[in-house]
Motif scaffolding. Sequence first.
Motif, PDB file in Angstrom:
ATOM      1  N   GLY A  67       0.721  -1.149  -0.022  1.00 36.11           N
ATOM      2  CA  GLY A  67      -0.088  -0.033  -0.048  1.00 36.11           C
ATOM      3  C   GLY A  67       0.778   1.367  -0.025  1.00 36.11           C
ATOM      4  O   GLY A  67       1.907   1.116  -0.518  1.00 36.11           O
ATOM      5  N   ASN A  68       0.318   2.507   0.424  1.00 35.73           N
ATOM      6  CA  ASN A  68       0.993   3.613   0.253  1.00 35.73           C
ATOM      7  C   ASN A  68       2.021   3.556   1.327  1.00 35.73           C
ATOM      8  O   ASN A  68       3.005   4.691   1.333  1.00 35.73           O
ATOM      9  CB  ASN A  68      -0.275   4.768   0.662  1.00 35.73           C
ATOM     10  CG  ASN A  68      -0.945   5.176  -0.789  1.00 35.73           C
ATOM     11  OD1 ASN A  68      -0.531   4.778  -1.814  1.00 35.73           O
ATOM     12  ND2 ASN A  68      -2.122   5.722  -0.487  1.00 35.73           N
ATOM     13  N   ASN A  69       1.807   2.755   2.620  1.00 34.07           N
ATOM     14  CA  ASN A  69       2.979   3.080   3.564  1.00 34.07           C
ATOM     15  C   ASN A  69       4.242   2.252   2.795  1.00 34.07           C
ATOM     16  O   ASN A  69       5.379   3.107   2.955  1.00 34.07           O
ATOM     17  CB  ASN A  69       2.588   2.170   4.737  1.00 34.07           C
ATOM     18  CG  ASN A  69       3.460   2.135   5.868  1.00 34.07           C
ATOM     19  OD1 ASN A  69       4.129   1.477   6.439  1.00 34.07           O
ATOM     20  ND2 ASN A  69       3.534   3.698   6.358  1.00 34.07           N
ATOM     21  N   GLY A  70       3.962   1.471   1.951  1.00 32.46           N
ATOM     22  CA  GLY A  70       5.199   0.930   1.155  1.00 32.46           C
ATOM     23  C   GLY A  70       5.685   2.055   0.147  1.00 32.46           C
ATOM     24  O   GLY A  70       6.828   1.976   0.018  1.00 32.46           O
ATOM     25  N   GLY A  71       4.677   2.700  -0.276  1.00 32.00           N
ATOM     26  CA  GLY A  71       5.207   3.837  -1.160  1.00 32.00           C
ATOM     27  C   GLY A  71       6.111   4.703  -0.476  1.00 32.00           C
ATOM     28  O   GLY A  71       7.103   5.219  -1.002  1.00 32.00           O
ATOM     29  N   ASP A  72       5.870   5.205   0.745  1.00 28.87           N
ATOM     30  CA  ASP A  72       6.746   6.239   1.475  1.00 28.87           C
ATOM     31  C   ASP A  72       8.113   5.248   1.709  1.00 28.87           C
ATOM     32  O   ASP A  72       9.104   6.111   1.785  1.00 28.87           O
ATOM     33  CB  ASP A  72       6.098   6.255   2.952  1.00 28.87           C
ATOM     34  CG  ASP A  72       4.780   6.931   2.901  1.00 28.87           C
ATOM     35  OD1 ASP A  72       4.343   7.680   1.832  1.00 28.87           O
ATOM     36  OD2 ASP A  72       4.009   6.854   4.108  1.00 28.87           O
ATOM     37  N   GLY A  73       8.129   3.795   2.054  1.00 31.40           N
ATOM     38  CA  GLY A  73       9.334   3.560   2.156  1.00 31.40           C
ATOM     39  C   GLY A  73      10.176   3.278   0.770  1.00 31.40           C
ATOM     40  O   GLY A  73      11.572   3.723   0.753  1.00 31.40           O
ATOM     41  N   PHE A  74       9.726   3.361  -0.563  1.00 30.80           N
ATOM     42  CA  PHE A  74      10.094   3.505  -1.602  1.00 30.80           C
ATOM     43  C   PHE A  74      10.938   4.742  -2.021  1.00 30.80           C
ATOM     44  O   PHE A  74      12.034   4.879  -2.352  1.00 30.80           O
ATOM     45  CB  PHE A  74       9.311   3.079  -2.931  1.00 30.80           C
ATOM     46  CG  PHE A  74       9.258   1.519  -3.240  1.00 30.80           C
ATOM     47  CD1 PHE A  74      10.033   1.002  -3.479  1.00 30.80           C
ATOM     48  CD2 PHE A  74       7.728   1.130  -2.947  1.00 30.80           C
ATOM     49  CE1 PHE A  74      10.064  -0.522  -3.578  1.00 30.80           C
ATOM     50  CE2 PHE A  74       7.461  -0.387  -3.174  1.00 30.80           C
ATOM     51  CZ  PHE A  74       8.645  -1.182  -3.532  1.00 30.80           C
ATOM     52  N   VAL A  75      10.231   6.097  -1.450  1.00 32.06           N
ATOM     53  CA  VAL A  75      10.564   7.254  -1.682  1.00 32.06           C
ATOM     54  C   VAL A  75      11.857   7.349  -0.987  1.00 32.06           C
ATOM     55  O   VAL A  75      12.742   7.919  -1.046  1.00 32.06           O
ATOM     56  CB  VAL A  75       9.649   8.336  -1.132  1.00 32.06           C
ATOM     57  CG1 VAL A  75      10.351   9.704  -1.005  1.00 32.06           C
ATOM     58  CG2 VAL A  75       8.525   8.286  -2.219  1.00 32.06           C
ATOM     59  N   LEU A  76      11.768   6.852   0.306  1.00 35.42           N
ATOM     60  CA  LEU A  76      13.064   6.969   1.352  1.00 35.42           C
ATOM     61  C   LEU A  76      14.156   6.237   0.790  1.00 35.42           C
ATOM     62  O   LEU A  76      15.314   6.514   0.874  1.00 35.42           O
ATOM     63  CB  LEU A  76      12.567   6.443   2.506  1.00 35.42           C
ATOM     64  CG  LEU A  76      13.507   6.638   4.057  1.00 35.42           C
ATOM     65  CD1 LEU A  76      12.773   6.547   5.293  1.00 35.42           C
ATOM     66  CD2 LEU A  76      14.673   5.594   3.768  1.00 35.42           C
ATOM     67  N   ALA A  77      13.823   4.895   0.297  1.00 35.89           N
ATOM     68  CA  ALA A  77      14.994   4.285  -0.372  1.00 35.89           C
ATOM     69  C   ALA A  77      15.645   4.821  -1.550  1.00 35.89           C
ATOM     70  O   ALA A  77      16.667   4.923  -1.447  1.00 35.89           O
ATOM     71  CB  ALA A  77      14.257   2.796  -0.748  1.00 35.89           C
ATOM     72  N   ARG A  78      14.877   5.607  -2.329  1.00 33.08           N
ATOM     73  CA  ARG A  78      15.506   6.224  -3.418  1.00 33.08           C
ATOM     74  C   ARG A  78      16.150   7.415  -2.951  1.00 33.08           C
ATOM     75  O   ARG A  78      17.466   7.620  -3.341  1.00 33.08           O
ATOM     76  CB  ARG A  78      14.223   6.727  -4.282  1.00 33.08           C
ATOM     77  CG  ARG A  78      14.754   7.288  -5.584  1.00 33.08           C
ATOM     78  CD  ARG A  78      13.644   8.354  -6.214  1.00 33.08           C
ATOM     79  NE  ARG A  78      13.663   9.582  -5.724  1.00 33.08           N
ATOM     80  CZ  ARG A  78      12.531  10.031  -5.320  1.00 33.08           C
ATOM     81  NH1 ARG A  78      11.383   9.639  -5.243  1.00 33.08           N
ATOM     82  NH2 ARG A  78      12.532  11.382  -4.559  1.00 33.08           N
ATOM     83  N   LEU A  79      15.829   8.174  -2.038  1.00 32.21           N
ATOM     84  CA  LEU A  79      16.724   9.163  -1.358  1.00 32.21           C
ATOM     85  C   LEU A  79      17.931   8.829  -0.817  1.00 32.21           C
ATOM     86  O   LEU A  79      19.045   9.342  -0.822  1.00 32.21           O
ATOM     87  CB  LEU A  79      15.788   9.861  -0.301  1.00 32.21           C
ATOM     88  CG  LEU A  79      14.601  10.898  -0.820  1.00 32.21           C
ATOM     89  CD1 LEU A  79      13.809  11.346   0.318  1.00 32.21           C
ATOM     90  CD2 LEU A  79      14.999  11.994  -1.737  1.00 32.21           C
ATOM     91  N   ALA A  80      17.715   7.442  -0.256  1.00 30.28           N
ATOM     92  CA  ALA A  80      19.163   6.997   0.490  1.00 30.28           C
ATOM     93  C   ALA A  80      19.888   6.448  -0.608  1.00 30.28           C
ATOM     94  O   ALA A  80      21.429   6.698  -0.376  1.00 30.28           O
ATOM     95  CB  ALA A  80      18.687   5.837   1.375  1.00 30.28           C
ATOM     96  N   LEU A  81      19.569   5.863  -1.792  1.00 29.22           N
ATOM     97  CA  LEU A  81      20.587   5.744  -2.680  1.00 29.22           C
ATOM     98  C   LEU A  81      21.272   6.767  -3.369  1.00 29.22           C
ATOM     99  O   LEU A  81      22.550   6.932  -3.730  1.00 29.22           O
ATOM    100  CB  LEU A  81      19.755   4.943  -3.943  1.00 29.22           C
ATOM    101  CG  LEU A  81      19.267   3.710  -3.639  1.00 29.22           C
ATOM    102  CD1 LEU A  81      18.568   2.957  -4.898  1.00 29.22           C
ATOM    103  CD2 LEU A  81      20.402   2.688  -3.472  1.00 29.22           C
ATOM    104  N   GLU A  82      20.280   7.865  -3.480  1.00 30.00           N
ATOM    105  CA  GLU A  82      20.910   9.170  -4.008  1.00 30.00           C
ATOM    106  C   GLU A  82      21.987   9.921  -3.088  1.00 30.00           C
ATOM    107  O   GLU A  82      22.733  10.757  -3.649  1.00 30.00           O
ATOM    108  CB  GLU A  82      19.807  10.136  -4.462  1.00 30.00           C
ATOM    109  CG  GLU A  82      18.806   9.794  -5.588  1.00 30.00           C
ATOM    110  CD  GLU A  82      17.551  10.482  -5.749  1.00 30.00           C
ATOM    111  OE1 GLU A  82      16.873  10.316  -6.490  1.00 30.00           O
ATOM    112  OE2 GLU A  82      17.411  11.545  -4.913  1.00 30.00           O
ATOM    113  N   ASN A  83      22.116   9.501  -1.729  1.00 32.27           N
ATOM    114  CA  ASN A  83      23.060   9.849  -0.998  1.00 32.27           C
ATOM    115  C   ASN A  83      24.160   9.033  -0.860  1.00 32.27           C
ATOM    116  O   ASN A  83      24.670   9.292   0.324  1.00 32.27           O
ATOM    117  CB  ASN A  83      22.141  10.462   0.379  1.00 32.27           C
ATOM    118  CG  ASN A  83      21.458  11.875   0.140  1.00 32.27           C
ATOM    119  OD1 ASN A  83      22.028  12.777   0.319  1.00 32.27           O
ATOM    120  ND2 ASN A  83      20.277  11.656  -0.141  1.00 32.27           N
TER     121      ASN A  83
END
Length: 497
Positions: A67-83
């Motif tokens: 669900g959307n909670n997983g979507g929040d996790g994907f956004v965080l994961a992308r930001l982590a990769l970018e950093n």
Amino acid sequence: MKPVKFLASIPQYAYSAEAVQKNEGKIAEQANLNLYQLMESAGLAAFQLLQSQWPNCKTFLIVCGKGNNGGDGFVLARLALENGIQVYLHSLAAVENYQGDAKRACEQYLKAGGCLHTIDEIDFSTVDIIVDALLGTGLSRTVRDNYRDVIELLNQLEKPILSLDVPSGLNANTGQVLGCAINAEATITFVGVKKGLLTGVAGDHCGELHFSGLGIGAAFSQQVNSTVTINSRDSLTALQPRRQSAHKGDSGFVLVVGGNLGMPGAVRLSAEASLRSGAGLVAVACHKHNQMIVTATRPELMLVSIGSKNIDNQHKVHKTNVVVIGPGLGTDTWATEQFQRVLALNKPMVVDADGLNLLASNPQYRKNWVLTPHPGEAARLLHCTVAEIEQDRFESAKAIALKYGGVCVLKGAGTLISDGNNVVINITGNSGMAVGGMGDVLSGIIGALILQSTNIFLAARYAVYLHGRAADIAITYGQKGLLASDLFPYIRQLVNE
């Protein structure tokens, strides 16, 4: 938009998960935002919290539901990769099963070079921190087996866990554990604080609570009504100071009834708590064999006998302004007689301990009393099980107030105060209070503050706040070994602030 520690900036209200879900899109639209932008903001707020709380973490394990909670996790994961942070991301849904904003977040993560990992592909020894983005606020039934397996695994890894919005497995509305739940070291909740995070066993799973309004929090609190208030110092009207010309009669007279044979301590604690909270006079009606014990260490207390035909004694009893009944009362013939005599006085009243058990056996409705049950006593009042009380503490507190009248103070972690319509969540206090006598002290404080408040609901709110705050100050040397009487100096300090 940056997250703040909950206790550093306490909001006025708490909300149901449905209220947030129903209104966040509309309020976001007013701010020219869409729900995907809120998801981006949630992921960013969580990432900022990780950076501030655990700045040296180099490897994240992020677990996402569908669900959307997983979507929040994907956004965080992308930001982590970018950093430049290494990311293990384990999803309980296949990529093709994601929909809407969660699908878009997943695609953006994959486009940034991320990938999904099976449990077997994760080197847990290298993981510094875990992000729980499994279930969020939508859970209303027992956790399914595949989610249970992941939750139990994560809890066993002995790594810090950050939960997004709600620890997975916890009911956002009630704080009930639905089979099993993540044991988070911290939780960041979004838009509006979910009421279930603040009472019952929720504290065992949330850890340190943080909040981010995602840019719409202020508008949300202004536009969305809630009957659930958070009990903070700022939400309470200050107690009026005594007039320079005041005398003891002006400060009010509390009668504390209890202390059956072999139980002098409870009534003694309750009576002193009333004195320390500002009552001008306090009298105790207890078993005759306990009278010397009660007054020997606190000579300021008076003794009376409710059933005595002595004129002076009767005058004192009828002169009292508030009655506290129950501490150490028992349920035998003597106790029953005391209870019936107190009811006949028809004074504003605090009913605690065995007073509640006697009331459960002979239900009555009154508007001028405060009932202070722990979950076991609450179960007797509603003729149900303790498990049913804890299943929804909010509805239980309201049900007791509606059935018996007045105000219900449902004790426990995140004590709830209800008049049958509104519920207030108290957030002061700590587990050091899990010791005999704390409830007796609370009943005495309520009795004294009824004398100083415009209504019994406000008195109960203030008393519960003050009681917990005194305990928070008193744990300088740790929570274990705290005594109920250790609170007295701080009660006196707080009631004068």
